[in-house]
Scaffold this active site. Structure first.
Site, short mmCIF file in Angstrom:
data_model
loop_
_atom_site.label_atom_id
_atom_site.label_comp_id
_atom_site.label_asym_id
_atom_site.label_seq_id
_atom_site.Cartn_x
_atom_site.Cartn_y
_atom_site.Cartn_z
N HIS A 33 14.54 -12.11 -2.97
CA HIS A 33 14.03 -11.50 -1.74
C HIS A 33 12.65 -12.02 -1.31
CE1 HIS A 33 12.05 -8.66 -4.54
NE2 HIS A 33 11.25 -8.33 -3.54
N HIS A 34 12.02 -12.88 -2.12
CA HIS A 34 10.78 -13.53 -1.67
C HIS A 34 10.95 -15.03 -1.50
CE1 HIS A 34 8.02 -10.17 -1.47
NE2 HIS A 34 8.46 -9.73 -2.64
N HIS A 70 15.10 -3.60 -5.23
CA HIS A 70 14.54 -4.95 -5.07
C HIS A 70 13.14 -5.08 -5.68
CE1 HIS A 70 12.52 -3.17 -1.59
NE2 HIS A 70 11.71 -4.22 -1.56
N ASP A 71 12.38 -3.99 -5.69
CA ASP A 71 11.01 -4.05 -6.24
C ASP A 71 10.90 -3.41 -7.62
OD1 ASP A 71 9.63 -5.51 -4.40
OD2 ASP A 71 8.83 -3.79 -3.29
N LYS A 91 8.31 -4.11 -10.32
CA LYS A 91 6.92 -3.65 -10.25
C LYS A 91 6.58 -2.64 -11.34
CE LYS A 91 5.89 -4.88 -5.49
NZ LYS A 91 5.62 -4.40 -4.11
N HIS A 148 7.19 -10.17 -10.16
CA HIS A 148 8.02 -8.96 -10.10
C HIS A 148 9.51 -9.22 -9.88
CE1 HIS A 148 7.40 -8.79 -5.62
NE2 HIS A 148 8.53 -8.15 -5.64
N ASP A 203 12.44 -6.28 4.00
CA ASP A 203 11.21 -6.08 3.24
C ASP A 203 9.98 -6.46 4.08
OD1 ASP A 203 9.60 -5.62 0.99
OD2 ASP A 203 9.80 -7.68 0.27
#
Lengths: 378, 378
Positions: free
Chosen positions: B290-291, B237-238, B241, B266, B319
């Site tokens: 996811h954000h 998910h990240d 980055k 990201h 998260d």
């Protein structure tokens, strides 16, 4: 009665043998090959062929065949009536026996680009390969039954249908395995690409290094198992660059001595990253050793000759070749032939002689540009 | 003669049925279960058990059994004579029939911690499971033959040996598949860890988010297929980055408005990275969403409610929970109960109600700390 049981028993033994053989591997190409081989054996025919989904997975097409000559294959590939009948088997999910193609209605309408004498087959038996939920996974065809009478019977049809049930499972399992393998490799590729993209000069670098590494290993006739791990190792050879500050990684100007030292840490950082991977020792070697020189003047461990892993020696050449033939700051771009000869010049100091020779052969053959080991003696 | 053929035919049908059933999946646990079920059925016994390699792959041990009560299982697990005889089968690569364990020399020496009446089995037939090159992959045992006479015969032994040849293949294929799956996941984990490690405050973050996400999905009783892709999606998910400058990623001081905007890229960078993965649409959803907040105040797309993927809604909670319960700059660390209640407070604004409830249930059960959906009504 006795004979009937004997026959039934014989058929069951055939099915059991085929089932065991085709399940004995998860390699898709090998499974396809075994299915054809065993179908020819079980049905006593001249040839067998498989219609399987194309790469999009949406359409069935002739994907494998056995027993045909090259010339027959080229005729078979354009035999429309045969293709149409086999696709009908898939659509209807019902087997078809054609004991005389020439008298078949669909065939009669077809205009052949070759003489009727060169028809690659006369008779065939075609069965749908079904997976769970009645889903079609392919069509299996045996053609030109041998012996007398050389026609396909109801009993042949039943036998091939039963075989079909078993080979479908083997086919599906092999496809599932290949699907996971493809997902795995494409995931690693995209992550390696993301690391490469941190430095504008190394875009696509890891994938190219993988390709060159596999070409070299291919020339050295290394095992399939070695190649599988080399694929991973070469894709991930620069993964340690994740841990290098991007002020250094993307620096256009020349690196200072201190910065070079930091940059040279990337194999060590790479080892730390992959060390928790299952079976990582097979991946680690290429990552840790790809900047070592056979004369001990490389980094990070200053290993010499035999102390350097074969994976490291292979990736070292692939890596250097790609660096020389792409734009890099503070370095002139070589033509591929210049790069190949430059690598040849550094044989025995930087590069392993054995691997260098394999690289030169693979380079010459793939690019049709002369850069051969014999040049080394001049 | 006729009867002999009939019997042979019957046996072949049994073998064929077992072979087909156990090859019908590559899931290792399911294969083990099917082997036991089919062995009981084919041999007409009370129970069956499997000795398989332990996690190190070096030692065989009792790994699966069927037909025993819980109490019988606990007695079986400490029945040393039985274990010793089965390990002998593996060592000698030869089957063994024991029709009366009580009279067996090895058993006679054993001191039982339970009464002889509670012996979980009297008779058993044990065969080695062999792969190519005579390598032992396990031992298959059937015990307590039903009917009269209730003893294992030479014919039983031959049947179980033949079955063994077929189930060994299914077992090996399932192991091969699991091996590849494990290699894949452990590789993704190590790469996700390397991305997390770019920021000293997010070490181990992705793996924890994966664990929490799977726990939530488990409570929602989502399909195995969904879970498999969620595993990848949450681990990655990240991943975007990688593309954020480490001056921003590792900054201890508060980020400026401009830097926040860059940081919020990201998910978009992540989508670009994974978009070339085969089947990436299943992975993309969790990365991109996811954000997002259900009230539309999230980023990057400001999606609302139903427009946000279920994967995104699940990973959002996992998260946030991990961010709250680990040390982060400029944010107080919550206890896990505080964090759970804080998430509950943001139901319907930031988080999906359905997923929040599943998270609260999973949290309460796993931690034995009360943080239940009913609290929401107070």
């Amino acid at each position: 009665m006795n004979k009937m049981h004997k026959n039934a028993s014989k058929k069951l033994k055939i099915v059991l043998d085929v089932s065991k053989t085709v399940s004995s591997t998860l390699d898709l190409d090998t499974v396809n090959d075994l299915i054809l081989k065993k179908a020819i054996w079980a049905l006593g025919t001249d040839h067998a062929s498989l219609f399987l989904p194309d790469d999009s997975g949406k359409h069935l097409m002739l994907r494998a065949a056995k027993g045909f000559t090259k010339y027959e294959m080229s005729n078979l590939a354009i035999l429309e009536s045969w293709e149409r009948i086999n696709l009908q088997v898939a659509r209807s999910k019902k087997p078809i026996i054609v004991n005389n193609l020439k008298s078949h209605a669909i065939f009669k309408k077809e205009k052949l680009p070759f003489s009727k004498k060169e028809l690659p087959l006369n008779s065939f038996l075609s069965v749908p390969l079904m997976a769970k939920k009645n889903q079609i996974v392919g069509v299996l065809i045996v053609s030109n039954k041998k012996g007398h009478p050389n026609i396909f019977t109801k009993s042949d049809k039943e036998l091939l249908m039963t075989l079909g049930n078993h080979v479908s499972i083997a086919l599906l399992n092999a496809k599932l395995y290949k699907g996971l393998e493809d997902l795995f490799i494409s995931t690693i590729k995209s992550l390696a690409n993301a690391v490469d993209a941190k430095d504008p000069y190394t875009r696509g670098h890891s994938e190219r290094v993988m390709r060159y590494s596999l070409a070299i290993a291919g020339k050295m006739e290394l095992s399939e198992d070695f190649m599988k791990w080399l694929k991973l190792s070469s894709l991930l050879h620069d993964v340690g660059k994740i841990g290098i500050k991007d002020a250094i990684l993307g620096k256009e100007a020349k690196l200072s001595m201190d910065e070079v030292k930091i940059m040279q840490q990337h194999p060590i950082i790479g080892i730390n990253i992959v060390s928790s991977i299952i079976g990582s020792e097979r991946i680690v070697r290429g990552i840790s050793d790809h900047h070592e020189w056979v004369n001990g003047k490389g980094y990070p461990k200053k290993l010499t000759g035999d102390k350097i892993s074969l994976e490291g020696k292979i990736i070292a050449i692939a890596d250097t070749f790609d660096a020389m033939t792409t734009n890099r700051p503070y370095q002139k771009k070589f033509t591929s032939k210049e790069a190949c000869l430059e690598i040849a010049r550094n044989i025995n100091t930087q590069f392993s002689p054995e691997v260098t020779r394999a690289f030169m052969r693979s380079f010459s053959e793939e690019n049709h540009i002369w850069c051969m080991p014999s040049d080394l003696n001049r």
